[in-house]
Write a protein that holds these residues in place. Structure first.
Motif, mmCIF file in Angstrom:
data_model
loop_
_atom_site.group_PDB
_atom_site.id
_atom_site.type_symbol
_atom_site.label_atom_id
_atom_site.label_comp_id
_atom_site.label_asym_id
_atom_site.label_seq_id
_atom_site.Cartn_x
_atom_site.Cartn_y
_atom_site.Cartn_z
ATOM 1 N N ALA A 1 4.275 21.595 53.707
ATOM 2 C CA ALA A 1 4.550 21.801 54.925
ATOM 3 C C ALA A 1 5.586 22.856 55.273
ATOM 4 O O ALA A 1 5.559 23.666 56.282
ATOM 5 C CB ALA A 1 4.606 20.681 55.786
ATOM 6 N N GLY A 35 0.605 20.163 56.725
ATOM 7 C CA GLY A 35 0.855 19.698 57.917
ATOM 8 C C GLY A 35 -0.193 18.891 58.814
ATOM 9 O O GLY A 35 0.300 17.813 59.490
ATOM 10 N N LEU A 55 -0.148 23.907 64.846
ATOM 11 C CA LEU A 55 -1.135 24.133 63.481
ATOM 12 C C LEU A 55 -2.255 24.691 63.927
ATOM 13 O O LEU A 55 -2.995 25.368 62.958
ATOM 14 C CB LEU A 55 -1.101 22.791 62.913
ATOM 15 N N ARG A 75 0.301 25.141 53.597
ATOM 16 C CA ARG A 75 1.200 24.616 54.759
ATOM 17 C C ARG A 75 0.289 24.087 55.869
ATOM 18 O O ARG A 75 0.901 23.256 56.179
ATOM 19 C CB ARG A 75 1.884 25.862 55.353
ATOM 20 N N ARG A 103 2.476 18.435 67.459
ATOM 21 C CA ARG A 103 2.256 19.219 65.787
ATOM 22 C C ARG A 103 0.865 20.084 65.848
ATOM 23 O O ARG A 103 0.825 20.932 65.280
ATOM 24 C CB ARG A 103 2.439 18.310 65.006
ATOM 25 N N TYR A 158 -1.316 19.409 46.734
ATOM 26 C CA TYR A 158 -2.023 18.681 47.748
ATOM 27 C C TYR A 158 -2.940 17.749 47.314
ATOM 28 O O TYR A 158 -2.646 16.642 48.049
ATOM 29 C CB TYR A 158 -2.736 19.830 48.393
ATOM 30 N N TRP A 191 3.532 16.264 50.642
ATOM 31 C CA TRP A 191 2.849 17.128 51.858
ATOM 32 C C TRP A 191 4.127 17.585 52.898
ATOM 33 O O TRP A 191 3.870 18.803 53.322
ATOM 34 C CB TRP A 191 2.151 16.047 52.615
ATOM 35 N N SER A 192 5.301 16.922 52.846
ATOM 36 C CA SER A 192 6.353 17.526 53.465
ATOM 37 C C SER A 192 6.839 18.762 52.646
ATOM 38 O O SER A 192 7.185 19.714 53.539
ATOM 39 C CB SER A 192 7.483 16.399 53.399
#
Length: 990
Positions: A627, A639, A664, A635, A660, A604, A623-624
């Protein structure tokens, strides 16, 4: 010898009046073999700083303006200062040039600032006179008076007749002391009296200690090398003691400080084991030391002797080098303070130094042995010691008169001062934890309190080193209950702070980390920054971060994973990508054995580093992956970061970002992460003009971390957006505005800003015809928030709004408030406002059916269109048609119609209304005149039909005509235009 030189700047008054008003500083110089001294003698205490301005150059800056004549300083007498020059006088700044390799130190004594520059590498530049040391078979008790750095003594054998008795040598020492005293400067010779001070040494492991005095220094020796915390000095003037110098020896550690010069002081020991105290006092105490016993081999007159101290609780014999002299002392440490040798004793083969705890031996021969024998310590050598058998030896203690202060370490870059020894405390790690605890806790009931506490502290250290903060807290609390004094030491406080930090009790941890006892241990900066980050105070955490991470990267892996990862995040938040990378590199060395969440955290931060460097695609890759990963925290964090980055780069729109973040919101609960997600989501809703939804989410976000940096950021943002919406956002409807205000009224700013917000909201409500709500909001301001002319202005505004809303009683109450305030003023503006108030009062009275009072009030005014309009309106509302017709005629005359031009709508209404009044009053003549005079002009207006109906002869009147006239009466509000002007605040804004 120290010369006192008075230095004064002279100048002409008309050139340098400002300089003459400044203080004149007395400068003293002192030339010594091992150092050169400057003393700046101020009349008041002054702060100062000393900096290395260039190689072999110093700059002394005082926080006060003064004059100094440096030309009178004879630098030829100063071996290690080659130039003294004043750089500035406001504030006073002095520049020095010093010899290459010289060290320096400075300190304050009252109003005096002392600066010493020491000989390079401890070398002396002046040859010293040395006192011959005579060998004697007589035991002599004396304290030497060294010139500067004592030289190694050489034994010289004399005949019996040449030997000096103890009394002779005492007299000689006193004479030398007197001569030396006469050479002291005023600074050293005129010392004030000193109060007792206490030096405390508190450890978490029981240690053996020895304490003694040598050449004006107090030495404290510990038989454990891992003790990093120096003794702490408490008393009225602790600053007269230089900081303890720490040095490690084989099997132990040495702490040394210089005793204040010019004071007759004694040192006495107290305590033992975990807590030691040393009382430094000018008052002698009646304490009993351990007296030595002498023994001799048979038939040995000169050699064959031994010295034995019958001491209990001895622990170690350590060899302690004295760097100032170059010899090696043999020191016996003990476990209790009542075991000490006391006054100095001088033998042929060795000297027993003046000791407050334990024994310190200065050998004069190479083969001296100091060993434990039975219940004591024996001093001997092969063949025995040379000692006198005389029993009655005159003993007299020569008090030491110290001329110098100890040399402190050079200023400059701070090295990491350690207080933790995690490698030793690991004790095999978690795998050995259970076995180690079982061993230490076995037979607890049979152990002494001291042993029990030592075991508890060992368990606490072991648990801290293995990231078990809660367990360590329990052991530390138990230890402090057993021996409360142990909790007062710096090492214990540091342990407790570490335990609290690892247990996520960050507030308690930071309270301990702020202890003055820990201020010099910059290893704790790692822990301070970590605790502040745990409190979500990232700004303070950035400030607490050290620049040197060499100690941190050497921590056990279990601690480096926890602390290192958080500090890497702190660095990255500060924009220090390189520092972050260095910490992560240390973690990557353990890549194969790291916990999964540590690896996720590293990835991260790596992505964030790429983002800060503008490498957006690389950041999105990291990051993908996170996530979609298995770690819940990262995660959610990834995200959020990915969503905001893609929104910034245009990969997604606001609607997609909101979807999104809604997903989250509940993926991670309970800390800054949840607050941050809601913060971003709330802002997006506000940007989407969904005010209530956005502010509601922001309020929830602020409550999640109320005392943190992000909590403060959210509340500040909410207050700003609240103010912006209600004052400047013209697109928001008044209904939405009042809903936002009522729902989030706690965001109303205090003071003038808050008043502006509320008043702006009220005007928007008036525009939306929500008059009652507008009046209620402003009435609260009048009653509770505003004063003076502002209160008068708003009260008048409230009265007008009440009239618009047909609430005359409330209007009169507000008018009374406004009148009372404006009556205190005498300017033309106040008079204008008072007239306006009475007009509104007359209208309110008419609405209350108090027509006569209203008309009587208006009769006090000079003729005026506003007065005539209101008089006409009051008469109309009261069906006083003759009075109404007369007042309307005055209004028509005020208009001064030009019948050669078309009538305006307002003029046509006036003509029609007067015609109605004449019709209802039965004045047919006047009505016929109106028809004749204005008939042709009225035919060209929208009121033509109504005018014809109202003014035609009575014989033609029909039921429809009466209905028309009645409808006109109900619709007419002659004063309406005047009141409608109050729908805008402009009429009362001045």
């Amino acid at each position: 010898m120290i010369r006192i030189v008075t230095l004064i700047f002279f100048s002409l008054a008309f050139f340098c009046q400002e300089a003459l008003a400044q203080e004149r500083v007395l400068l003293r110089t002192g030339a010594h073999a091992s150092y050169s001294r400057l003393v700046f003698d101020w009349s008041v205490p002054v702060e100062y700083s000393v900096q290395d301005s260039a190689p072999n150059a110093l700059s002394v800056t005082f926080q006060k303006s003064a004059l100094l004549d440096v030309g009178a300083v004879d630098v030829d007498d100063l071996l290690y200062i080659t130039e003294v020059k004043q750089s500035a006088d406001s504030p006073l700044t002095v520049s020095l040039k010093i010899t290459e390799g010289s060290r320096h130190r400075s300190f304050k004594v009252g109003n005096r600032i002392v600066l010493d520059v020491f000989a390079p590498d401890g070398k002396s530049g002046v040859k010293k006179q040395t006192r011959p040391v005579h060998s004697s078979s007589t035991e002599v008790l004396s304290d030497p008076v060294p010139d500067s750095v004592p030289e190694k003594k050489t034994l010289i054998h004399h005949d019996k007749a040449e030997e000096k008795t103890g009394i002779d040598r005492a007299k000689e020492a006193l004479k030398n002391l007197e001569d030396t005293h006469n050479s002291l400067s005023v600074l050293e010779a005129a010392k004030p009296s000193i109060e007792p001070h206490v030096i405390t040494l508190s450890t978490t492991e029981s240690v053996g200690v020895a304490a003694f005095r040598r050449f004006g220094s107090l030495w404290i020796i510990l038989d454990r090398p891992n003790v990093h915390v120096p003794p702490q000095i408490a008393g009225p003037t602790p600053e007269i003691f230089p900081p303890f110098e720490r040095s490690e020896i084989k099997g132990g550690v040495v702490f040394r400080t210089k005793m204040p010069s010019g004071y007759p002081l004694d040192v006495y020991g107290e305590g033992g084991g975990l807590v030691w105290r040393f009382i430094v006092t000018p008052t002698s105490r009646d304490v009993k030391s351990i007296a030595p016993e002498r023994a001799f081999l048979a038939n040995k007159r000169v050699r064959g002797g031994t010295v034995f101290w019958p001491m209990q609780a001895t622990s170690s014999v350590l060899e302690v080098p004295d760097p100032s002299v170059g010899d090696i002392l043999k020191v016996v440490t003990v476990e209790a303070s009542n075991q000490f040798s006391g006054i100095e004793r001088d033998y042929v083969d060795f000297k027993a130094l003046h000791s407050a705890v334990g024994i310190a031996i200065e050998p004069k021969i190479d083969d001296l042995d100091v060993v434990f024998v039975g219940n004591g310590v024996q001093i001997t050598r092969p063949g025995g010691l040379a000692m006198s058998r005389t029993k009655d030896v005159n003993r007299r203690l020569i008090r030491e008169e110290v001329l110098e202060s100890s040399i402190v370490s050079l200023e400059g870059e701070r090295e990491i001062r350690r207080i933790f020894d995690f490698d030793r405390w690991m004790m095999g790690g978690l795998s050995a934890m259970e076995a180690n605890q079982r061993i230490l806790l076995s037979e607890v009931a049979r152990k002494s309190k001291m042993e029990r506490v030592q075991d508890l502290l060992t368990l606490a250290k072991m648990n801290i080193a293995n990231d078990r903060g809660q367990e360590a807290i329990g052991y530390l609390r138990y230890a402090a209950q057993e021996i409360p004094g142990v909790a007062e030491g710096a090492e214990f406080i540091a342990l407790r702070a570490a335990a609290y930090t690892l247990a996520a009790k960050y507030e308690l941890a930071f309270r301990d980390l702020r202890s003055p006892l820990l201020k010099d241990y910059n290893e704790l900066d790692y822990w301070r920054a970590y605790a502040l980050a745990g409190l979500e105070d990232w700004q303070q955490a950035k400030l607490a971060m050290p620049r040197d991470f060499s100690v941190l990267v050497g921590y056990p892996k279990v601690l480096l994973e926890k602390i290192g990862l958080k500090l890497a995040e702190v660095s990255l938040r500060a924009g220090h990508v390189e520092t972050t990378e260095s910490i992560l590199a240390a973690l990557r060395r353990e890549q194969d054995t790291l916990m999964p969440w540590t690896t996720a955290g590293m990835n991260y931060l790596k992505a964030e580093a790429h983002r800060q460097s503008g490498e957006y695609d690389r950041a999105k890759e990291f990051w993908s992956a996170l996530a979609e990963g298995s770690d819940d925290l990262y995660r959610a964090k990834a995200g959020l970061a990915l969503t905001m980055l893609e929104l910034e780069t245009g990969d997604i729109d606001r609607s997609k970002a909101i979807d999104r973040l809604e997903g989250l919101r509940y993926s991670w609960r309970g800390d800054e992460m949840e607050a941050q997600t809601n913060f971003m989501l709330g802002r997006l809703y506000l940007e989407d003009d969904r005010y209530l939804k956005g502010l509601a989410i922001l309020r929830d976000a602020a409550s999640m971390s109320p005392d943190s940096t992000i909590g403060h950021d959210i509340t500040t943002y909410m207050a700003d957006i609240f103010k912006e919406l209600l004052i400047n956002d013209e697109d928001m409807s008044p209904l939405d505005a009042v809903t936002v205000y009522e729902e989030f009224i706690e965001l109303t700013p205090s003071g003038d800003d808050g008043n502006k917000v509320v008043q702006k909201l009220a005007e928007r409500l008036v525009e939306a015809d929500l008059l009652g709500r507008a009046a209620e909001i402003l009435q609260h301001q009048v009653d509770y928030r505003i004063k003076g002319s502002e209160k008068a202005r708003v009260a008048l505004r409230v009265a007008a709004i009440y009239l618009l809303d047909d609430h005359p009683v409330e209007s009169i109450k507000s008018l009374n408030i406004a009148k009372a305030l404006y009556s205190r003023e005498t300017d033309s503006q106040a008079k204008k406002k008072l007239r306006e108030i009475e007009l509104l009062r007359a209208r309110a009275l008419s609405q209350m059916d108090r027509t006569e009072e209203a008309i009587e009030l208006l009769n006090g005014f000079d003729p005026d269109p506003d007065v005539n309009r209101l008089r006409a309106d009051i008469a109309w509302q009261a069906a006083l048609w003759d009075d109404a017709a007369e007042a309307l005629q005055d209004l028509i005359l005020d208009e001064a119609f030009d019948l050669n031009r078309p009538l305006t709508g307002q003029q046509a209404d006036l003509i029609l209304n007067r015609s109605v009044a004449l019709n209802l009053s039965g004045n047919r003549v006047a009505l016929a005149n109106m028809r004749k005079r204005y008939g042709d002009n009225m035919k060209k207006t929208a009121r033509a039909r109504l005018f014809d109906v109202v003014t035609r002869p009575r014989k033609g009147t029909m039921m429809t005509d009466r209905e028309t006239i009645s409808a006109i009466v109900k619709e007419v509000d002659i004063f309406k235009d005047f009141l409608d002007s109050y729908r805008s605040s402009d009429s009362v804004s001045n």
